[in-house]
Write a protein that holds these residues in place. Structure first.
Motif, PDB file in Angstrom:
ATOM      1  N   VAL A   1     -18.082 -27.659  49.660  1.00  0.00           N
ATOM      2  CA  VAL A   1     -17.638 -28.242  48.158  1.00  0.00           C
ATOM      3  C   VAL A   1     -18.432 -27.494  46.991  1.00  0.00           C
ATOM      4  CG1 VAL A   1     -17.647 -30.590  46.852  1.00  0.00           C
ATOM      5  CG2 VAL A   1     -17.045 -30.465  49.524  1.00  0.00           C
ATOM      6  N   LEU A   2     -19.683 -27.425  47.413  1.00  0.00           N
ATOM      7  CA  LEU A   2     -20.561 -26.817  46.248  1.00  0.00           C
ATOM      8  C   LEU A   2     -19.948 -25.280  45.888  1.00  0.00           C
ATOM      9  CD1 LEU A   2     -23.254 -26.585  44.842  1.00  0.00           C
ATOM     10  CD2 LEU A   2     -24.306 -25.746  46.690  1.00  0.00           C
ATOM     11  N   LEU A   3     -19.622 -24.436  46.973  1.00  0.00           N
ATOM     12  CA  LEU A   3     -18.894 -23.256  46.978  1.00  0.00           C
ATOM     13  C   LEU A   3     -17.879 -23.361  45.983  1.00  0.00           C
ATOM     14  CD1 LEU A   3     -19.065 -20.356  47.849  1.00  0.00           C
ATOM     15  CD2 LEU A   3     -17.540 -20.886  49.682  1.00  0.00           C
ATOM     16  N   ILE A   4     -16.940 -24.091  46.244  1.00  0.00           N
ATOM     17  CA  ILE A   4     -15.647 -24.474  45.637  1.00  0.00           C
ATOM     18  C   ILE A   4     -16.168 -24.826  44.013  1.00  0.00           C
ATOM     19  CG2 ILE A   4     -13.624 -25.798  45.437  1.00  0.00           C
ATOM     20  CD1 ILE A   4     -13.686 -26.441  48.487  1.00  0.00           C
ATOM     21  N   ALA A   5     -16.609 -25.708  43.827  1.00  0.00           N
ATOM     22  CA  ALA A   5     -16.998 -25.917  42.450  1.00  0.00           C
ATOM     23  C   ALA A   5     -17.566 -24.854  41.811  1.00  0.00           C
ATOM     24  CB  ALA A   5     -18.093 -27.084  42.390  1.00  0.00           C
ATOM     25  N   VAL A   6     -18.738 -24.060  42.456  1.00  0.00           N
ATOM     26  CA  VAL A   6     -19.290 -23.101  41.609  1.00  0.00           C
ATOM     27  C   VAL A   6     -18.448 -21.862  41.266  1.00  0.00           C
ATOM     28  CG1 VAL A   6     -21.161 -21.218  42.074  1.00  0.00           C
ATOM     29  CG2 VAL A   6     -21.531 -23.705  42.475  1.00  0.00           C
ATOM     30  N   VAL A   7     -17.494 -21.319  42.271  1.00  0.00           N
ATOM     31  CA  VAL A   7     -16.436 -20.327  42.175  1.00  0.00           C
ATOM     32  C   VAL A   7     -15.669 -20.948  41.099  1.00  0.00           C
ATOM     33  CG1 VAL A   7     -14.434 -19.295  43.094  1.00  0.00           C
ATOM     34  CG2 VAL A   7     -16.634 -19.432  44.426  1.00  0.00           C
ATOM     35  N   ARG A   8     -15.318 -22.010  40.733  1.00  0.00           N
ATOM     36  CA  ARG A   8     -14.283 -22.611  39.821  1.00  0.00           C
ATOM     37  C   ARG A   8     -14.943 -22.521  38.553  1.00  0.00           C
ATOM     38  NH1 ARG A   8     -12.076 -23.513  35.768  1.00  0.00           N
ATOM     39  NH2 ARG A   8     -10.377 -24.903  35.388  1.00  0.00           N
ATOM     40  N   LEU A   9     -16.184 -22.895  38.539  1.00  0.00           N
ATOM     41  CA  LEU A   9     -17.238 -22.765  37.322  1.00  0.00           C
ATOM     42  C   LEU A   9     -17.270 -21.263  36.801  1.00  0.00           C
ATOM     43  CD1 LEU A   9     -19.858 -25.326  37.558  1.00  0.00           C
ATOM     44  CD2 LEU A   9     -18.202 -25.175  36.019  1.00  0.00           C
ATOM     45  N   MET A  10     -17.638 -20.238  37.751  1.00  0.00           N
ATOM     46  CA  MET A  10     -17.673 -19.136  37.524  1.00  0.00           C
ATOM     47  C   MET A  10     -16.051 -18.379  36.903  1.00  0.00           C
ATOM     48  SD  MET A  10     -20.026 -17.529  40.525  1.00  0.00           S
ATOM     49  CE  MET A  10     -19.150 -16.208  40.596  1.00  0.00           C
ATOM     50  N   LEU A  11     -15.319 -18.580  37.381  1.00  0.00           N
ATOM     51  CA  LEU A  11     -13.883 -18.170  37.092  1.00  0.00           C
ATOM     52  C   LEU A  11     -13.625 -18.652  35.694  1.00  0.00           C
ATOM     53  CD1 LEU A  11     -11.822 -18.512  40.217  1.00  0.00           C
ATOM     54  CD2 LEU A  11     -12.648 -16.366  39.253  1.00  0.00           C
ATOM     55  N   GLY A  12     -13.887 -19.983  35.212  1.00  0.00           N
ATOM     56  CA  GLY A  12     -13.677 -20.384  34.148  1.00  0.00           C
ATOM     57  C   GLY A  12     -14.569 -20.190  32.891  1.00  0.00           C
ATOM     58  N   GLY A  13     -15.562 -19.294  33.407  1.00  0.00           N
ATOM     59  CA  GLY A  13     -16.831 -19.194  32.189  1.00  0.00           C
ATOM     60  C   GLY A  13     -17.778 -20.250  32.043  1.00  0.00           C
TER      61      GLY A  13
END
Length: 73
Positions: A58-70
């Motif tokens: 779940v942490l990986l999903i959230a962090v990747v989404r934050l990285m993609l969204g700036g």
């Protein structure tokens, strides 16, 4: 017991992270991150690894989404 608590925290975080995948709702990932980190810490204290591993996914999903969204979107 700690493993079950970690899984429950991970499920709560996943409920927050799934809608945060929609554009312009990425800020909700920042709300979910403290819960996920708490779930990882509690999962680390338990004998089993499944709760910790679930929270790490779940942490990986959230962090990747934050990285993609700036970090904001």
């Amino acid at each position: 017991m700690l493993n079950i608590i970690s899984i429950l925290i991970g499920l709560l975080s996943l409920i927050i992270v799934i809608p945060a995948q929609i554009p312009f709702l990425g800020w909700a990932n920042w709300i979910a991150l403290p819960f996920v980190v708490a779930g990882v810490v509690i999962g680390q204290l338990s004998r089993s690894n499944s709760g910790r591993n679930f929270c790490l996914i779940v942490l990986l999903i959230a962090v990747v989404r934050l990285m993609l969204g700036g970090g904001l979107l």
